[in-house]
Design an enzyme around this catalytic site. Structure first.
Site, PDB file in Angstrom:
ATOM      1  N   CYS A 193      -4.638   2.228  -3.857  1.00  0.00           N
ATOM      2  CA  CYS A 193      -3.418   2.760  -3.227  1.00  0.00           C
ATOM      3  C   CYS A 193      -2.254   1.790  -3.385  1.00  0.00           C
ATOM      4  O   CYS A 193      -1.439   1.602  -2.469  1.00  0.00           O
ATOM      5  CB  CYS A 193      -3.650   3.084  -1.748  1.00  0.00           C
ATOM      6  SG  CYS A 193      -4.743   4.490  -1.485  1.00  0.00           S
ATOM      7  N   ASP A 246       2.849  -4.730   8.316  1.00  0.00           N
ATOM      8  CA  ASP A 246       1.617  -3.985   8.092  1.00  0.00           C
ATOM      9  C   ASP A 246       0.459  -4.979   8.174  1.00  0.00           C
ATOM     10  O   ASP A 246       0.235  -5.779   7.266  1.00  0.00           O
ATOM     11  CB  ASP A 246       1.679  -3.316   6.712  1.00  0.00           C
ATOM     12  CG  ASP A 246       0.373  -2.634   6.307  1.00  0.00           C
ATOM     13  OD1 ASP A 246      -0.633  -2.796   7.022  1.00  0.00           O
ATOM     14  OD2 ASP A 246       0.365  -1.961   5.270  1.00  0.00           O
ATOM     15  N   LYS A 286     -11.183  -1.521   9.942  1.00  0.00           N
ATOM     16  CA  LYS A 286     -11.301  -2.768   9.188  1.00  0.00           C
ATOM     17  C   LYS A 286     -11.655  -3.939  10.101  1.00  0.00           C
ATOM     18  O   LYS A 286     -11.875  -5.055   9.632  1.00  0.00           O
ATOM     19  CB  LYS A 286      -9.997  -3.049   8.445  1.00  0.00           C
ATOM     20  CG  LYS A 286      -9.579  -1.936   7.483  1.00  0.00           C
ATOM     21  CD  LYS A 286      -8.249  -2.242   6.826  1.00  0.00           C
ATOM     22  CE  LYS A 286      -7.657  -1.024   6.137  1.00  0.00           C
ATOM     23  NZ  LYS A 286      -8.444  -0.530   5.003  1.00  0.00           N
ATOM     24  N   HIS A 346       0.865  -1.176   0.000  1.00  0.00           N
ATOM     25  CA  HIS A 346       0.000   0.000   0.000  1.00  0.00           C
ATOM     26  C   HIS A 346       0.904   1.228   0.000  1.00  0.00           C
ATOM     27  O   HIS A 346       2.027   1.195   0.495  1.00  0.00           O
ATOM     28  CB  HIS A 346      -0.870  -0.027   1.262  1.00  0.00           C
ATOM     29  CG  HIS A 346      -1.958   0.992   1.318  1.00  0.00           C
ATOM     30  ND1 HIS A 346      -1.712   2.302   1.662  1.00  0.00           N
ATOM     31  CD2 HIS A 346      -3.293   0.894   1.107  1.00  0.00           C
ATOM     32  CE1 HIS A 346      -2.861   2.961   1.654  1.00  0.00           C
ATOM     33  NE2 HIS A 346      -3.831   2.143   1.327  1.00  0.00           N
ATOM     34  N   GLN A 372      -4.763  -5.448   6.838  1.00  0.00           N
ATOM     35  CA  GLN A 372      -5.725  -6.392   6.263  1.00  0.00           C
ATOM     36  C   GLN A 372      -5.738  -7.739   6.972  1.00  0.00           C
ATOM     37  O   GLN A 372      -6.695  -8.503   6.827  1.00  0.00           O
ATOM     38  CB  GLN A 372      -5.411  -6.618   4.775  1.00  0.00           C
ATOM     39  CG  GLN A 372      -5.573  -5.404   3.903  1.00  0.00           C
ATOM     40  CD  GLN A 372      -7.010  -4.923   3.791  1.00  0.00           C
ATOM     41  OE1 GLN A 372      -7.952  -5.689   3.937  1.00  0.00           O
ATOM     42  NE2 GLN A 372      -7.184  -3.636   3.533  1.00  0.00           N
TER      43      GLN A 372
END
Length: 414
Positions: free
Chosen positions: A372, A208, A234, A131, A211
């Site tokens: 993104c 990261d 999320k 991203h 997700q």
């Protein structure tokens, strides 16, 4: 230790859907079908109630007052820190920094740890499926420190080429920062192997988890990552709240990020001393209300069980994959062996945005564009994709509605 998810015989999806008020609305005269969960998930009533309860009963600033409301607000805020600690199995509560989200968490580490540690000629490794939030901060710091940014390539299936990653690691590698699950492809990266190899090379690792946190059990001690970040919106929680996990010894040595109230011990015109962890990195009045409500979201996910969520979403993904491939000219972008619940695709001769508009006319919300992840789109030589991403409240019938909508779009646009 973090709780182990136990798969139930079957989730009562109708009961789960009843807990999300927004799912009962219509869009353009059609029942809402919400397939944009990788961008942000919808919120259950328990989270909405927690937010309203805060503003209705104990709204106050935190950490700075001795009156009852301030103490209650502080207790609610700190309860979320403890919930985060449990959620990712951090060793110490001081290792949990409350941020605005994954983006701020990455920038915090870039502008503190990386700015302090990087020297000219050093190297930072990211991947080709990142991203923008996990690209731009490292570009800025590498340019400032005259360090090099290296990229792990992505193969045609949307998987990282690990053999090339191992070749990129050198004694000059100071940090590896990679996404756990791709927001554009759904690929689940083998982060434990990535972390182990980086540590063997003497580098630190940032994961990261924007997700992954809602789909996968996260145990930062078992992974042995140095930093981990995620965003609450999320995770069926409020917007504007996130978490940075960092190993205590690293956070303690890092310089401050933002200056102001709360992050100090004593201030004089001659000198300022800084607060202990975790408050050293939490300057100013935070997003108190949404942080308090975050605990309800984390508890909601754990009560359902991530294994149960993942099993249901995998069923949706498999169904969507088989049905969408019946559409002539449709190509799925990202066919990794390990995927989470999203599917990105293109249709020959049709722009993704046109498809998105026609689906919206049928009440179906998908995301179109580059997500993104422009370098990843360039790698596949496409301007963008149509992305349908699934959550625990989605149904097989909604997937069939997506298929019908796509068939309708193809007839109109070809």
């Amino acid at each position: 230790m973090t709780s182990t998810s136990v798969i139930q015989p079957a989730l009562d999806i109708a009961a789960i859907r009843s807990q999300f008020p927004i799912l009962h609305r219509e869009v353009k005269g059609k029942p809402l079908v919400y397939f944009d969960n990788a961008a942000t998930a919808q919120k259950p009533q328990v989270v909405i109630d927690a937010l309203v309860n805060y503003y209705s009963h104990y709204n106050a600033n935190i950490h700075r007052g001795i009156h009852t409301l301030a103490e209650e607000a502080t207790a609610g805020f700190e309860a979320t820190r403890d919930a985060f600690r449990h959620f990712v199995n951090a060793r110490h509560r001081e290792e949990i920094i409350i941020t605005k989200g994954t983006t701020e968490s990455i920038n915090l580490v870039a502008y503190t740890w990386a700015r302090q540690q990087l020297q000219a000629g050093d190297e930072v490794i990211i991947s080709g499926m990142e991203h923008h939030s996990n690209i731009v901060p490292w570009q800025i710091i590498c340019a400032e420190k005259q360090a090099s940014l290296k990229v792990i390539p992505v193969d045609d299936n949307g998987e990282l080429v690990l053999e090339e990653y191992y070749k990129l690691l050198t004694p000059r590698t100071k940090l590896v920062s990679v996404v756990h699950v791709s927001n554009a492809l759904g690929t689940v990266n083998p982060v434990k192997d990535i972390i182990s190899a980086a540590h063997n090379a003497g580098a630190k690792v940032f994961i990261d988890g924007a997700q992954s946190a809602v789909h996968l059990d996260i145990d930062v001690q078992e992974l042995d990552c140095d930093f981990f970040a995620c965003s609450v919106h999320k995770l069926y929680g409020p917007t504007g709240v996130g978490m940075l996990y960092g190993k205590k010894e690293l956070l303690a040595e890092m310089p401050v990020f933002l200056g102001g109230g709360e992050m100090i011990k004593e201030v004089s015109f001659e000198q300022t001393t800084y607060a202990d962890l975790p408050y050293k990195y939490e300057a100013g009045t935070p997003n108190i209300a949404d942080t308090v409500a975050t605990a309800a979201a984390l508890n909601y996910v754990q009560e359902i069980g991530k294994a149960n969520i993942r099993a249901h979403e995998d069923e949706l993904l498999q169904h969507a994959t088989s049905r969408l491939l019946t559409i002539d000219g449709l190509t799925i972008i990202g066919r990794a062996k390990e995927k989470t619940s999203l599917i990105s695709f293109v249709i020959d001769g049709i722009h993704p945005q046109d498809v998105g508009i026609l689906l919206d006319n049928r009440g179906i919300a998908v995301r179109t564009g580059h997500h993104c992840a422009q370098p990843l789109m360039a790698r596949f030589k496409i301007p963008g994709t149509i992305r349908a991403s699934f959550a625990v409240y989605n149904t097989l019938e909604e997937v069939d509605a997506l298929l019908a909508g796509l068939q309708h779009a193809v007839k109109l646009l070809r």
